[in-house]
Design a protein around this motif. Structure first.
Motif, short mmCIF file in Angstrom:
data_model
loop_
_atom_site.label_atom_id
_atom_site.label_comp_id
_atom_site.label_asym_id
_atom_site.label_seq_id
_atom_site.Cartn_x
_atom_site.Cartn_y
_atom_site.Cartn_z
N SER A 52 0.87 -1.10 0.09
CA SER A 52 0.06 0.13 0.08
C SER A 52 0.82 1.24 -0.01
N SER A 53 1.87 1.35 0.75
CA SER A 53 2.88 2.39 0.77
C SER A 53 3.54 2.76 -0.68
N LEU A 54 4.03 1.63 -1.20
CA LEU A 54 4.58 2.02 -2.58
C LEU A 54 3.57 2.54 -3.75
N ILE A 55 2.58 1.50 -3.74
CA ILE A 55 1.50 2.03 -4.75
C ILE A 55 0.79 3.35 -4.49
N GLN A 56 0.57 3.63 -3.30
CA GLN A 56 0.04 5.01 -2.81
C GLN A 56 1.11 6.22 -3.09
N GLY A 57 2.38 5.74 -3.10
CA GLY A 57 3.23 6.75 -3.10
C GLY A 57 3.39 7.28 -4.63
N LEU A 58 3.16 6.32 -5.57
CA LEU A 58 3.11 6.39 -7.04
C LEU A 58 2.18 7.09 -7.35
N LEU A 59 1.04 6.75 -7.07
CA LEU A 59 -0.23 7.43 -7.40
C LEU A 59 -0.52 8.68 -7.04
N SER A 60 0.22 9.18 -5.72
CA SER A 60 0.11 10.68 -5.27
C SER A 60 0.80 11.68 -6.28
N LEU A 61 1.73 11.11 -6.94
CA LEU A 61 2.29 12.09 -7.88
C LEU A 61 1.41 12.68 -9.05
N ASN A 62 1.87 14.06 -8.64
CA ASN A 62 0.62 14.76 -9.78
C ASN A 62 0.92 14.93 -11.41
N ASP A 63 2.14 14.52 -11.71
CA ASP A 63 2.45 14.25 -12.99
C ASP A 63 3.18 13.16 -13.33
N PRO A 64 2.64 12.04 -13.66
CA PRO A 64 3.50 10.46 -13.81
C PRO A 64 4.48 10.82 -15.06
N ASN A 65 4.45 11.78 -15.93
CA ASN A 65 5.40 11.86 -17.14
C ASN A 65 6.65 12.57 -16.68
N ALA A 66 6.58 13.18 -15.41
CA ALA A 66 7.89 13.54 -14.89
C ALA A 66 8.90 12.65 -14.50
N LEU A 67 8.51 11.36 -14.35
CA LEU A 67 9.41 10.44 -13.93
C LEU A 67 10.48 10.21 -15.05
N SER A 68 10.11 10.86 -16.20
CA SER A 68 11.17 10.92 -17.38
C SER A 68 12.37 11.62 -17.11
N ARG A 69 12.28 12.83 -16.64
CA ARG A 69 13.22 13.86 -16.43
C ARG A 69 13.71 13.91 -14.89
N MET A 70 12.83 14.84 -14.23
CA MET A 70 13.03 14.84 -12.94
C MET A 70 13.21 13.62 -12.09
N GLY A 71 12.36 12.76 -12.43
CA GLY A 71 12.52 11.41 -11.98
C GLY A 71 13.65 10.63 -11.93
N LEU A 72 14.29 10.88 -13.01
CA LEU A 72 15.54 10.14 -13.14
C LEU A 72 16.76 10.70 -12.20
N LYS A 73 16.54 12.09 -12.10
CA LYS A 73 17.41 12.73 -11.44
C LYS A 73 17.41 12.46 -9.97
N ALA A 74 15.95 12.58 -9.54
CA ALA A 74 15.76 12.36 -8.17
C ALA A 74 16.06 10.96 -7.84
N ILE A 75 15.79 9.93 -8.64
CA ILE A 75 15.98 8.40 -8.00
C ILE A 75 17.69 8.39 -8.20
N THR A 76 18.46 8.91 -8.95
CA THR A 76 19.81 8.79 -9.18
C THR A 76 20.32 9.23 -7.92
N TYR A 77 19.87 10.41 -7.27
CA TYR A 77 20.30 10.95 -6.04
C TYR A 77 19.89 9.99 -4.93
N TYR A 78 18.68 9.51 -4.88
CA TYR A 78 18.17 8.67 -3.65
C TYR A 78 19.09 7.28 -3.70
#
Length: 413
Positions: A52-78
């Motif tokens: 539930s934590s993982l699925i809800q965390g991804l569903l709460s994102l306002n713009d799923p398409n942001a994973l393509s750019r900011m998401g890559l930078k954020a996940i690399t940092y994480y």
């Protein structure tokens, strides 16, 4: 009364009770029964809480398409900072060796009842080849069977994929999924909160039994463990993350600490990164000067998957318990534990002591008895407050780094 004070009182009462009563007395037996029920309740929450934590965390994102750019930078940092935290924890536990007292394993002092030979038989076969097995288990042939056996790695990957593709559904299907998983997660958080209300009773039962079996000698290895974890958290928060801010985010670490002080105090007092998220958002936007475009994406994602302090704590607990059993873990096994800590910390809910759930997963994966988890409950609450502050500070650093890489001016005021 705050939960950490309840646990502190329970700890004192447990020490007095264990010193007064014999191990086979009714009081100690009843307390051990309650402590075991508490551990079973934590195990019961593993699967639904992570999913539930993982699925809800991804569903709460306002713009799923942001994973393509900011998401890559954020996940690399994480990934980078979380790996650094795991390595810091691993190095300090190997250096200080809190599970070894006077050259001997502390298992007897801690009241661990499992035979060292039995534990060695379960864990001794792990080597570098098991690292391949970790990645193989990311895609289990039967997801339900894997979850039932406590093999959570595949469940984490499936939950991430499920949440991502749910977020891309057309309306009204997407809103239906959001409402369902928001409700499901809230129910699980409420149940976890209920279980944690019984933590003082669980601590009392488990610690009283330990003291009755070993006397007050158990305090010494726990004290070394406590200060080893504090040293690791301090190293990550005051050295690793400020260096990241200085050389990648190109901002003053001191100014960022000042900007984040309300959120850090809230995180420390509440032990909940989820509860601190509104304060973190306010500090990052209004005090650090990061735009809502970045914060609305990076911080909710970070609160779900970027838990540096939790990952450090997980590997410290597992290594401490292994040392207490007298296990000399190979480099391959330690590396496998590091990978497990990195992966399982992703699925930990941002609520007090939820990392205990993930630790039980790692212990089961490497063949260590769950009884060792009961030992560290005595110091878990205070360390939970500290590692939550580290988690929140790392999230805030991630927002600054991503904003700087996106060309924004940060801490301009």
């Amino acid at each position: 009364m705050k939960l950490h004070w309840q646990i502190a009182i329970a700890l004192g009462l447990a020490a007095a009770t264990g010193a007064f009563f014999t191990p086979d007395s009714g009081v100690i037996t009843a307390g051990a029964f309650i402590g075991n029920l508490f551990l079973n309740a934590l195990k019961m929450l593993v699967v639904p809480l992570i999913v539930s934590s993982l699925i809800q965390g991804l569903l709460s994102l306002n713009d799923p398409n942001a994973l393509s750019r900011m998401g890559l930078k954020a996940i690399t940092y994480y990934t980078g900072t979380c790996l650094a935290a795991v390595l810091v924890g691993l190095a300090l536990i190997n250096l200080i060796q809190p599970g070894i007292i006077d050259g001997k394993p502390a298992g007897v002092l801690l009241g661990l009842t499992s035979s060292s030979d039995d534990v060695i038989a379960k864990i001794g076969h792990h080597d570098m080849g098991d690292i391949v097995g970790v990645f193989t288990r990311l895609i289990p042939p039967n997801l339900i069977e894997a979850a039932a056996k406590g093999d959570i790695l595949g469940l984490i990957l499936f939950s991430l994929a499920f949440g991502y593709f749910c977020s891309r559904l057309p309306e009204p299907l997407a809103s239906t999924q959001r409402d369902f998983w928001r409700g499901f997660q809230q129910v699980m958080l409420d149940i976890t909160g209920l279980v944690m209300k019984f933590a003082p009773y669980g601590v009392f039962g488990l610690v009283a039994k330990t003291v009755a079996l070993t006397g007050l000698d158990a305090i010494r290895p726990l004290a070394w463990f406590f200060f080893a974890v504090l040293a690791g958290l301090a190293t990550h928060m005051f050295i690793v993350l400020p260096l990241t801010l200085k050389f990648i985010g190109r901002v003053s670490p001191w100014r960022h600490f000042k900007a984040m002080s309300p959120a850090l105090l809230t995180a420390f007092s509440s032990s909940s990164s989820a509860a601190t998220l509104p304060v973190t958002l306010d500090c990052i936007q209004n005090r650090a000067g990061v735009s809502p475009r970045v914060t609305s994406f990076v911080l909710p994602l970070g609160a779900t998957i970027n838990l540096d302090g939790t990952a450090l704590y997980e590997i410290a607990v597992v290594m401490f318990i292994a040392q207490a059993y007298g296990l000399d873990l190979s480099l391959g096994t330690q590396f496998m534990i590091a990978i497990l800590a990195l992966i399982t910390s992703t699925g930990v809910a941002g609520i007090p002591s939820a990392s205990l759930v993930a630790i039980s997963v790692i212990l089961g994966s490497v063949g260590l008895p769950l009884e060792g988890l009961g030992v560290i409950l005595a110091v878990d609450r205070i360390l939970d407050m500290c590692r939550t502050a580290v988690n929140v500070f790392s999230d805030s650093c991630g927002a600054v780094v991503v904003a700087r890489l996106e060309g924004e001016d940060v801490l301009k005021s």
